[in-house]
Design an enzyme around this catalytic site. Structure first.
Site, mmCIF file in Angstrom:
data_model
loop_
_atom_site.group_PDB
_atom_site.id
_atom_site.type_symbol
_atom_site.label_atom_id
_atom_site.label_comp_id
_atom_site.label_asym_id
_atom_site.label_seq_id
_atom_site.Cartn_x
_atom_site.Cartn_y
_atom_site.Cartn_z
ATOM 1 C CD GLU A 175 38.674 -58.137 -53.031
ATOM 2 O OE1 GLU A 175 38.573 -58.226 -54.348
ATOM 3 O OE2 GLU A 175 39.311 -57.111 -52.505
ATOM 4 C CE LYS A 230 40.917 -63.299 -47.670
ATOM 5 N NZ LYS A 230 40.132 -62.802 -48.560
ATOM 6 C CB CYS A 286 36.691 -64.661 -44.248
ATOM 7 S SG CYS A 286 35.976 -64.352 -45.806
HETATM 8 C C1 UDX Z 1 33.711 -64.866 -51.384
HETATM 9 C C2 UDX Z 1 34.803 -65.895 -51.506
HETATM 10 O O1 UDX Z 1 34.579 -66.304 -52.934
HETATM 11 C C3 UDX Z 1 34.946 -67.039 -50.506
HETATM 12 O O2 UDX Z 1 35.911 -67.715 -51.147
HETATM 13 C C4 UDX Z 1 35.328 -66.128 -49.375
HETATM 14 O O3 UDX Z 1 35.849 -67.100 -48.544
HETATM 15 C C5 UDX Z 1 34.196 -65.190 -48.903
HETATM 16 O O4 UDX Z 1 33.959 -64.414 -49.868
HETATM 17 P P1 UDX Z 1 31.121 -64.744 -51.355
HETATM 18 O O5 UDX Z 1 31.156 -63.343 -52.448
HETATM 19 O O6 UDX Z 1 31.012 -63.945 -49.941
HETATM 20 O O7 UDX Z 1 32.381 -65.478 -51.334
HETATM 21 O O8 UDX Z 1 30.081 -65.805 -51.486
HETATM 22 P P2 UDX Z 1 28.527 -65.487 -52.050
HETATM 23 O O9 UDX Z 1 28.043 -64.305 -51.303
HETATM 24 O O10 UDX Z 1 27.660 -66.949 -51.443
HETATM 25 O O11 UDX Z 1 28.452 -65.647 -53.358
HETATM 26 C C6 UDX Z 1 29.029 -66.744 -54.286
HETATM 27 C C7 UDX Z 1 28.158 -66.513 -55.651
HETATM 28 O O12 UDX Z 1 28.684 -67.549 -56.497
HETATM 29 C C8 UDX Z 1 26.541 -67.140 -55.095
HETATM 30 O O13 UDX Z 1 25.777 -66.042 -55.679
HETATM 31 C C9 UDX Z 1 26.418 -68.133 -56.119
HETATM 32 O O14 UDX Z 1 25.182 -68.360 -56.585
HETATM 33 C C10 UDX Z 1 27.493 -68.438 -57.029
HETATM 34 N N1 UDX Z 1 28.028 -69.446 -57.641
HETATM 35 C C11 UDX Z 1 28.289 -70.378 -57.056
HETATM 36 C C12 UDX Z 1 28.085 -69.412 -59.365
HETATM 37 O O15 UDX Z 1 27.731 -68.463 -59.873
HETATM 38 N N2 UDX Z 1 28.673 -70.771 -59.668
HETATM 39 C C13 UDX Z 1 28.932 -71.794 -59.288
HETATM 40 O O16 UDX Z 1 29.063 -72.775 -59.520
HETATM 41 C C14 UDX Z 1 28.697 -71.611 -57.770
HETATM 42 C C1 UDX Z 2 37.684 -59.891 -42.990
HETATM 43 C C2 UDX Z 2 38.903 -59.133 -43.416
HETATM 44 O O1 UDX Z 2 38.891 -57.979 -42.523
HETATM 45 C C3 UDX Z 2 39.039 -58.814 -44.800
HETATM 46 O O2 UDX Z 2 40.360 -58.217 -44.975
HETATM 47 C C4 UDX Z 2 39.152 -60.286 -45.610
HETATM 48 O O3 UDX Z 2 39.163 -59.906 -46.915
HETATM 49 C C5 UDX Z 2 37.766 -60.892 -45.321
HETATM 50 O O4 UDX Z 2 37.492 -61.084 -43.891
HETATM 51 P P1 UDX Z 2 35.162 -59.180 -42.696
HETATM 52 O O5 UDX Z 2 34.736 -60.980 -42.252
HETATM 53 O O6 UDX Z 2 34.154 -58.672 -43.677
HETATM 54 O O7 UDX Z 2 36.509 -58.953 -43.381
HETATM 55 O O8 UDX Z 2 35.109 -58.314 -41.407
HETATM 56 P P2 UDX Z 2 36.036 -57.722 -40.159
HETATM 57 O O9 UDX Z 2 35.840 -56.339 -40.254
HETATM 58 O O10 UDX Z 2 37.251 -58.459 -40.421
HETATM 59 O O11 UDX Z 2 35.437 -58.474 -39.104
HETATM 60 C C6 UDX Z 2 35.219 -59.862 -38.723
HETATM 61 C C7 UDX Z 2 34.591 -60.009 -37.457
HETATM 62 O O12 UDX Z 2 35.416 -59.598 -36.508
HETATM 63 C C8 UDX Z 2 33.314 -59.396 -37.260
HETATM 64 O O13 UDX Z 2 32.421 -60.237 -36.386
HETATM 65 C C9 UDX Z 2 33.702 -58.088 -36.351
HETATM 66 O O14 UDX Z 2 32.517 -57.874 -35.617
HETATM 67 C C10 UDX Z 2 34.644 -58.755 -35.522
HETATM 68 N N1 UDX Z 2 35.518 -57.790 -34.983
HETATM 69 C C11 UDX Z 2 36.550 -57.137 -35.747
HETATM 70 C C12 UDX Z 2 35.611 -57.567 -33.492
HETATM 71 O O15 UDX Z 2 35.023 -58.446 -32.765
HETATM 72 N N2 UDX Z 2 36.605 -56.665 -33.113
HETATM 73 C C13 UDX Z 2 37.508 -55.868 -33.686
HETATM 74 O O16 UDX Z 2 38.094 -55.047 -33.286
HETATM 75 C C14 UDX Z 2 37.451 -56.152 -35.269
#
Ligand code: UDX
Ligand code: UDX
Length: 480
Positions: A175, A230, A286
């Site tokens: 993603e 990724k 991430c």
């Molecule tokens: C995602 C990606 O999966 C992670 O690897 C990436 O680095 C960040 O984005 P995210 O969707 O942000 O994770 O995580 P979170 O919002 O914590 O959601 C994960 C969900 O999975 C939770 O709601 C948790 O309850 C669920 N879960 C976890 C299950 O349903 N089954 C399990 O066995 C473990």
């Molecule tokens: C990131 C990647 O952008 C996305 O492609 C991946 O799938 C998940 O991780 P996210 O963590 O949701 O997404 O947000 P992002 O917009 O990348 O920002 C990450 C952090 O960097 C934030 O704390 C943001 O404030 C900071 N940031 C970003 C800066 O400080 N300066 C910038 O110019 C851009």
């Protein structure tokens, strides 16, 4: 025995994990593919009931545009349920989108991803799937995790149903959505990447995306390239943030202005202007995790110089947070005891209610350890969320719990949050913070008053004209 259509097209998909990635991603797929039945399952009943909430303001994830999609497709072809095994049984394709935090103990603690949830999902799929099932890694995973999933799925004979036709193929489909712009990123992706070694399965997943993504934007690769793409995409983005933050420190030391320098750098089309905003350090679930994973991988292959190179991106990020904190304390005469400090923004970036690894967390800990009183304001993060996050950091506090509770306040009205404050620290780049009435604020604050703009988004002239001392990240003419 469940009847499954093994020929084109895929009819039923399931996503394990209704989080920040699984929820929005499946909502967009359901919206773009009305003929698909999409089930999002989660072991957390509270989360599922929030996704099913009639009041769309109570959805567990805030993303601009998400509520409208949910309104269109929920209970039509998009379903949120805790019936995990049933959804697995019926699905032709299963996405794994569970959390993969960094291990807190054991081998690789502090560096490697904890794959217990991924493994649990794979085992559950192995037990309950029927017929041929395509399993898609959506979670960001260490390189070669697909191999682990494959081994679990194919390990046991008892996995086979009575017709002996239980089969799996594993794909990686990372993603690339960023929180706050997730819907746009999903609807108009720069690219969709599908890694795998089974052309038929790749084609089936590709067919789903072709409902709305032009074919030239859908890349295919082998599994390991996909997983590595990724991790390294996120590492490159994080590296840009650390690069511009390093420039912000040079600007402050030399008299340059980071906004002007960033503009000059970004106008070179080879560099590009995006991701050059200075800030309090990157946060989110991430960047840090993915770089730590990359560093761990490099060490395993004895690529020590490469590991050190990427590690430095995190070191710089931590240093940026610390130097901002040090600067705040020095500006406030080295003493924060019983001073009132307003923190504008607790989310790790604007347009999300996500606080994971937000720079606001470390800063709050540091300020509370200085005995400051903190008043938080955030348009989307609740008081309960902030308290829970800070309580989880208990071990980092020098103060005892009781003391802590008396030091934390939350105020939804920005102006009320500022009354009698000695300093305002702007952490999150929410748009509402850029249009404030600084004269009104100046009248509400205790003198001498300070604003620390860690995002360089405020109009410095207006703030200073109102009689407030301003420190802006990367602004070189600052005099304490
Ligand atoms: C995602 C990606 O999966 C992670 O690897 C990436 O680095 C960040 O984005 P995210 O969707 O942000 O994770 O995580 P979170 O919002 O914590 O959601 C994960 C969900 O999975 C939770 O709601 C948790 O309850 C669920 N879960 C976890 C299950 O349903 N089954 C399990 O066995 C473990
Ligand atoms: C990131 C990647 O952008 C996305 O492609 C991946 O799938 C998940 O991780 P996210 O963590 O949701 O997404 O947000 P992002 O917009 O990348 O920002 C990450 C952090 O960097 C934030 O704390 C943001 O404030 C900071 N940031 C970003 C800066 O400080 N300066 C910038 O110019 C851009």
């Amino acid at each position: 025995m469940v009847e499954k259509n093994l020929s084109f097209p895929i009819k039923k998909i399931c996503c394990i994990g209704a989080g920040y990635v699984g929820g929005p991603t499946m909502s967009v797929i359901a919206d773009q593919c009305p003929d698909l039945e999409v089930k999002v399952v989660d072991i957390n009943p509270k989360r599922i009931s929030e996704w099913n909430s009639k009041n769309l303001k109570l959805l567990p994830v805030f993303e601009p545009g998400l509520d409208q999609i949910i309104k269109r497709v929920r209970d039509k072809n998009l379903f949120f349920t805790t019936e995990v095994d049933d959804a697995i049984k019926n699905a032709d394709m299963i996405f794994i989108s569970v959390n993969t935090p960094i291990k807190s103990s054991g081998l690789g603690a502090g560096e490697a991803s904890d794959l217990k949830w991924v493994e649990a999902s794979a085992r559950r799929i192995a037990s309950h799937a029927q017929g041929h099932t395509i399993v898609v890694e959506k979670s960001t995973l260490p390189v070669r995790t697909a191999e682990v999933i494959q081994k679990i799925l194919c390990s046991s004979n008892k996995n086979k149903d009575k017709f002996g036709n239980k089969t799996f193929s594993v794909l990686s489909n990372p993603e690339f959505l960023a929180e706050g712009t997730a819907i746009n990123d999903l609807e108009k992706p720069d690219r969709v990447l599908i890694g795998g070694d089974n052309p038929d399965s790749i084609q089936k997943l590709k067919e789903i995306y072709l409902n709305w993504v032009p074919s030239d934007k859908i890349l295919t690769s082998n599994l390991w390239s996909s997983e590595l793409s990724k991790l390294t995409s996120n590492a490159f983005l994080a590296q840009r943030v650390s690069s511009i933050n390093s420039v912000s420190a040079i600007c402050e030391a030399t008299g340059g202005n980071v906004k002007e320098v960033a503009e000059a750098i970004g106008l070179d089309h080879r560099v590009g202007k995006l991701f050059l905003s200075p800030g309090p350090g990157f946060g989110g679930s991430c960047f840090k995790k993915d770089i730590l994973n990359l560093v761990y991988l490099c060490k395993q292959f004895n690529l020590i110089e490469v590991a050190n190179y990427w590690q430095q991106v995190i070191i710089l990020n931590d240093w940026q947070k610390k130097r901002i904190y040090t600067n705040i304390v020095k500006s406030l005469f080295g003493n924060l005891s019983d001073k009132k400090i307003t923190i504008l923004g607790f989310a790790f970036k604007s347009n999300t209610n996500d606080t994971r690894d937000s720079p606001a967390i470390q800063l709050s800990i540091d300020l509370l350890n200085e005995d400051a009183n903190l008043i938080f304001n955030d348009p989307k993060v609740t008081k309960e969320q902030i308290i829970e996050v800070l309580k989880n950091e208990k071990s980092n506090f020098k103060k005892d719990d009781k003391n802590l509770n008396k030091k934390l306040f939350f105020e939804q009205d920005i102006y009320k949050s500022i009354i009698d404050s000695d300093a305002i620290i702007l952490i999150t780049d929410w748009e509402e913070y850029t249009n404030l009435n600084w004269q009104k604020i100046s009248n509400l604050m205790r003198k001498p008053s300070w604003v620390f703009d860690t995002r360089a988004i405020l109009d410095s002239k207006k703030v200073r004209k109102a009689g407030i001392n301003l420190w802006q990240v990367g602004e070189g003419n600052f005099k304490r």
